[in-house]
Scaffold this motif. Structure first.
Motif, mmCIF file in Angstrom:
data_model
loop_
_atom_site.group_PDB
_atom_site.id
_atom_site.type_symbol
_atom_site.label_atom_id
_atom_site.label_comp_id
_atom_site.label_asym_id
_atom_site.label_seq_id
_atom_site.Cartn_x
_atom_site.Cartn_y
_atom_site.Cartn_z
ATOM 1 N N UNK A 122 0.987 -1.426 0.027
ATOM 2 C CA UNK A 122 -0.126 0.074 0.250
ATOM 3 C C UNK A 122 0.675 1.531 -0.383
ATOM 4 N N UNK A 123 1.735 0.978 0.831
ATOM 5 C CA UNK A 123 2.730 2.289 0.703
ATOM 6 C C UNK A 123 3.299 2.406 -0.215
ATOM 7 N N UNK A 124 3.437 1.478 -1.064
ATOM 8 C CA UNK A 124 4.608 1.870 -2.800
ATOM 9 C C UNK A 124 3.353 1.903 -3.845
ATOM 10 N N UNK A 125 2.428 1.858 -3.194
ATOM 11 C CA UNK A 125 1.314 1.824 -4.662
ATOM 12 C C UNK A 125 -0.010 3.059 -4.434
ATOM 13 N N UNK A 126 -0.458 3.358 -3.120
ATOM 14 C CA UNK A 126 -1.426 4.181 -3.403
ATOM 15 C C UNK A 126 -0.920 5.044 -2.501
ATOM 16 N N UNK A 127 0.036 5.319 -1.830
ATOM 17 C CA UNK A 127 0.585 6.084 -0.670
ATOM 18 C C UNK A 127 0.531 7.590 -2.085
ATOM 19 N N UNK A 128 0.225 9.040 -1.411
ATOM 20 C CA UNK A 128 -0.236 10.145 -2.228
ATOM 21 C C UNK A 128 1.055 10.620 -1.545
ATOM 22 N N UNK A 129 2.178 10.850 -1.611
ATOM 23 C CA UNK A 129 2.798 11.605 -0.941
ATOM 24 C C UNK A 129 2.739 13.135 -1.032
ATOM 25 N N UNK A 130 2.049 14.008 -1.905
ATOM 26 C CA UNK A 130 1.726 15.037 -2.028
ATOM 27 C C UNK A 130 0.748 16.005 -1.294
ATOM 28 N N UNK A 131 -0.838 14.749 -0.364
ATOM 29 C CA UNK A 131 -1.345 14.839 0.292
ATOM 30 C C UNK A 131 -1.366 14.295 1.778
ATOM 31 N N UNK A 132 -1.143 13.200 1.893
ATOM 32 C CA UNK A 132 -0.671 12.386 3.002
ATOM 33 C C UNK A 132 -1.551 11.089 3.439
ATOM 34 N N UNK A 133 -2.751 11.249 2.274
ATOM 35 C CA UNK A 133 -3.156 10.020 2.179
ATOM 36 C C UNK A 133 -3.133 9.058 1.242
ATOM 37 N N UNK A 134 -3.971 8.375 0.655
ATOM 38 C CA UNK A 134 -3.454 6.773 -0.282
ATOM 39 C C UNK A 134 -4.418 7.573 -1.045
ATOM 40 N N UNK A 135 -3.900 7.141 -3.062
ATOM 41 C CA UNK A 135 -5.203 6.705 -3.609
ATOM 42 C C UNK A 135 -6.463 6.018 -3.559
ATOM 43 N N UNK A 136 -7.251 6.456 -3.679
ATOM 44 C CA UNK A 136 -8.384 5.720 -3.993
ATOM 45 C C UNK A 136 -8.532 4.739 -4.509
ATOM 46 N N UNK A 137 -8.052 4.980 -5.289
ATOM 47 C CA UNK A 137 -8.832 3.610 -7.335
ATOM 48 C C UNK A 137 -7.037 3.528 -7.524
ATOM 49 N N UNK A 138 -6.784 2.270 -7.842
ATOM 50 C CA UNK A 138 -6.205 2.666 -8.912
ATOM 51 C C UNK A 138 -6.136 1.111 -10.030
ATOM 52 N N UNK A 139 -5.777 1.107 -11.193
ATOM 53 C CA UNK A 139 -5.785 0.375 -11.839
ATOM 54 C C UNK A 139 -5.513 -0.867 -11.469
ATOM 55 N N UNK A 140 -4.853 -1.936 -12.140
ATOM 56 C CA UNK A 140 -4.457 -3.440 -11.622
ATOM 57 C C UNK A 140 -2.936 -2.806 -12.088
ATOM 58 N N UNK A 141 -2.687 -2.067 -13.106
ATOM 59 C CA UNK A 141 -1.296 -1.853 -12.551
ATOM 60 C C UNK A 141 -0.496 -0.644 -12.316
ATOM 61 N N UNK A 142 -1.501 -0.238 -11.353
ATOM 62 C CA UNK A 142 -1.184 0.718 -10.506
ATOM 63 C C UNK A 142 -1.080 2.034 -10.762
ATOM 64 N N UNK A 143 -1.873 3.114 -11.689
ATOM 65 C CA UNK A 143 -2.308 3.824 -12.458
ATOM 66 C C UNK A 143 -3.223 4.534 -11.552
ATOM 67 N N UNK A 144 -3.390 4.999 -10.886
ATOM 68 C CA UNK A 144 -4.312 6.260 -10.587
ATOM 69 C C UNK A 144 -5.930 6.065 -10.923
ATOM 70 N N UNK A 145 -6.548 5.630 -10.947
ATOM 71 C CA UNK A 145 -8.277 5.451 -11.469
ATOM 72 C C UNK A 145 -9.206 6.296 -10.252
ATOM 73 N N UNK A 146 -10.672 6.337 -11.450
ATOM 74 C CA UNK A 146 -11.813 7.203 -10.949
ATOM 75 C C UNK A 146 -12.738 6.718 -11.280
ATOM 76 N N UNK A 147 -13.203 5.458 -11.552
ATOM 77 C CA UNK A 147 -13.741 4.412 -12.123
ATOM 78 C C UNK A 147 -15.197 4.618 -10.938
ATOM 79 N N UNK A 148 -15.066 4.492 -9.697
ATOM 80 C CA UNK A 148 -15.292 4.217 -9.012
ATOM 81 C C UNK A 148 -15.731 5.309 -7.408
ATOM 82 N N UNK A 149 -14.655 5.643 -7.497
ATOM 83 C CA UNK A 149 -14.260 6.705 -6.379
ATOM 84 C C UNK A 149 -13.420 7.848 -6.615
#
Length: 394
Positions: free
Chosen positions: A338-365
């Motif tokens: 999670x820290x490698x894939x989801x963590x967003x250093x710009x916000x301190x939160x985690x991205x809420x949705x990613x593609x299986x390959x790890x790109x930020x997505x927003x289909x659901x969230x």
């Protein structure tokens, strides 16, 4: 600064000057077109209350802010009781009265009560009154789903998701009330009954493939939302994150049940094993997909931050309860992912949705609105298992 402190600083940006908390976008700004949503206000109030219970200063203000918004803001129906799902300005944009929403109001009020926030206990008493009289069905041992604004029409739909959060909220409320209050034992008993029906009943009978959707007679609807499989609250099929979440909640129920039945631990282990073995990298990419079909094949392959958070939290809780090192190792492995894939250093939160390959997505969230799952994941390690996270912090 810890990961939790960075998350809290980001979450604090959701505070609205007119009251309540807004929905945060990826840039940390409130999305103005979302209005206010009760589940957001309640979850943020709960998170800030947990922060206060850790001894962190300053968070009493946001807790009071949330309590005031829930007690007297436009989301609250002062005339007919209960809470609307959302508002646009001072007008309800969704005036249904939903169990999912009310469960989070109970949770927020319980945590606020634990902190000693002004108005917290009054809010808890009111929210519990609504939950018990409008949503809890004592015959079924489960909660109904949704009423119209005037409490005259009840939806035919029944859902596991609202009941799962009803269990969480009931346990938290019981802890906040204390053992001297007779409602505490009743709430814990209700949490056990709901867990027994949904987990020990439907999930266990189906090889840990928990049905999420039901008719008014509590008959499973396995094809529900097949045409909208990525629905944020009612997706089609088996929701991987909910298996982890139920596993953890079963252990919280066990912690406060006198002479607990053995199946609470056995079922937690079974749910966890099914979610871990069927979910992790099932499509050849690391991480857990959002949902699986009844054949265990992935349906919605997007990776949701909350699913991973609940996987880590369940592993941590099982490690504490069983003492088995395997669970701790999985928790560390998945959190590192999670820290490698989801963590967003710009916000301190985690991205809420990613593609299986790890790109930020927003289909659901869209955006990063939810500090609830991540905050609880960060707070659980090293804590005793109690009925609620707030009680563990106490």
């Amino acid at each position: 600064m810890t990961d939790l402190d960075r998350l809290l600083r980001f979450a604090a940006r959701s505070r609205l000057p007119e009251g309540g908390f807004g929905y945060l976008g990826d840039d940390g700004r409130v999305l103005p077109d979302r209005g206010q949503e009760t589940w957001i206000v309640a979850r943020m109030t709960h998170v800030f209350g947990l922060a206060q219970l850790t001894g962190r200063e300053w968070w009493d203000g946001p807790v009071r802010h949330g309590v005031e918004a829930l007690a007297a803001g436009p989301l609250h129906d002062g005339a007919r009781g209960g809470w609307y799902a959302s508002t646009a300005g001072d007008t309800p944009s969704d005036d249904g009265k939903a169990a999912y929403v009310h469960a989070f109001v109970v949770l927020a009020a319980a945590t606020a009560t634990a902190t000693g926030a002004p108005g917290g206990r009054a809010l808890l008493d009111e929210a519990l009154g609504v939950w018990q009289t409008r949503f809890w069905d004592d015959t079924e041992g489960l909660a109904v789903e949704e009423w119209d604004a005037g409490w005259s029409r009840l939806s035919d739909y029944r859902g596991a998701n609202a009941n799962m959060h009803g269990v969480e909220a009931s346990l938290a409320a019981a802890d906040a009330l204390g053992d001297d209050d007779p409602r505490a034992a009743r709430l814990r008993g209700q949490a056990l009954r709901s867990t027994e029906r949904l987990v020990h009943g439907w999930a266990r009978a189906r090889g840990w493939r928990l049905p999420e959707h039901f008719t008014a007679a509590w008959e499973p609807l396995p094809e529900y939302n097949r045409d909208e499989p990525a629905h944020p609250f009612r997706p089609y099929g088996v929701t991987v994150g909910h298996l982890f979440e139920w596993a953890r909640l079963a252990l919280h129920v066990r912690a406060v049940t006198p002479d607990p039945p053995s199946w609470l631990l056995e079922d937690a282990v079974g749910l966890f094993a099914a979610a871990a073995s069927r979910g992790w990298a099932v499509d050849g990419h690391t991480g857990f997909p959002y949902t699986l079909g009844w054949d265990d094949r992935p349906v919605v392959r997007r990776r949701m931050h909350w699913v991973l958070c609940e996987a880590v939290a369940a592993a941590e809780t099982l490690a504490t309860v069983t003492g088995e090192a395997t669970y701790g190792a999985l928790a560390r492995r998945w959190r590192a992912h999670g820290e490698a894939r989801f963590a967003d250093p710009a916000t301190g939160s985690w991205h809420h949705e990613l593609t299986p390959e790890g790109a930020v997505a927003a289909d659901t969230w869209a955006g990063q609105p939810d500090a609830y799952h991540l905050a609880q994941m960060l707070l659980l390690p090293g804590r005793p298992v109690r009925g609620s996270v707030a009680a563990a912090l106490h």
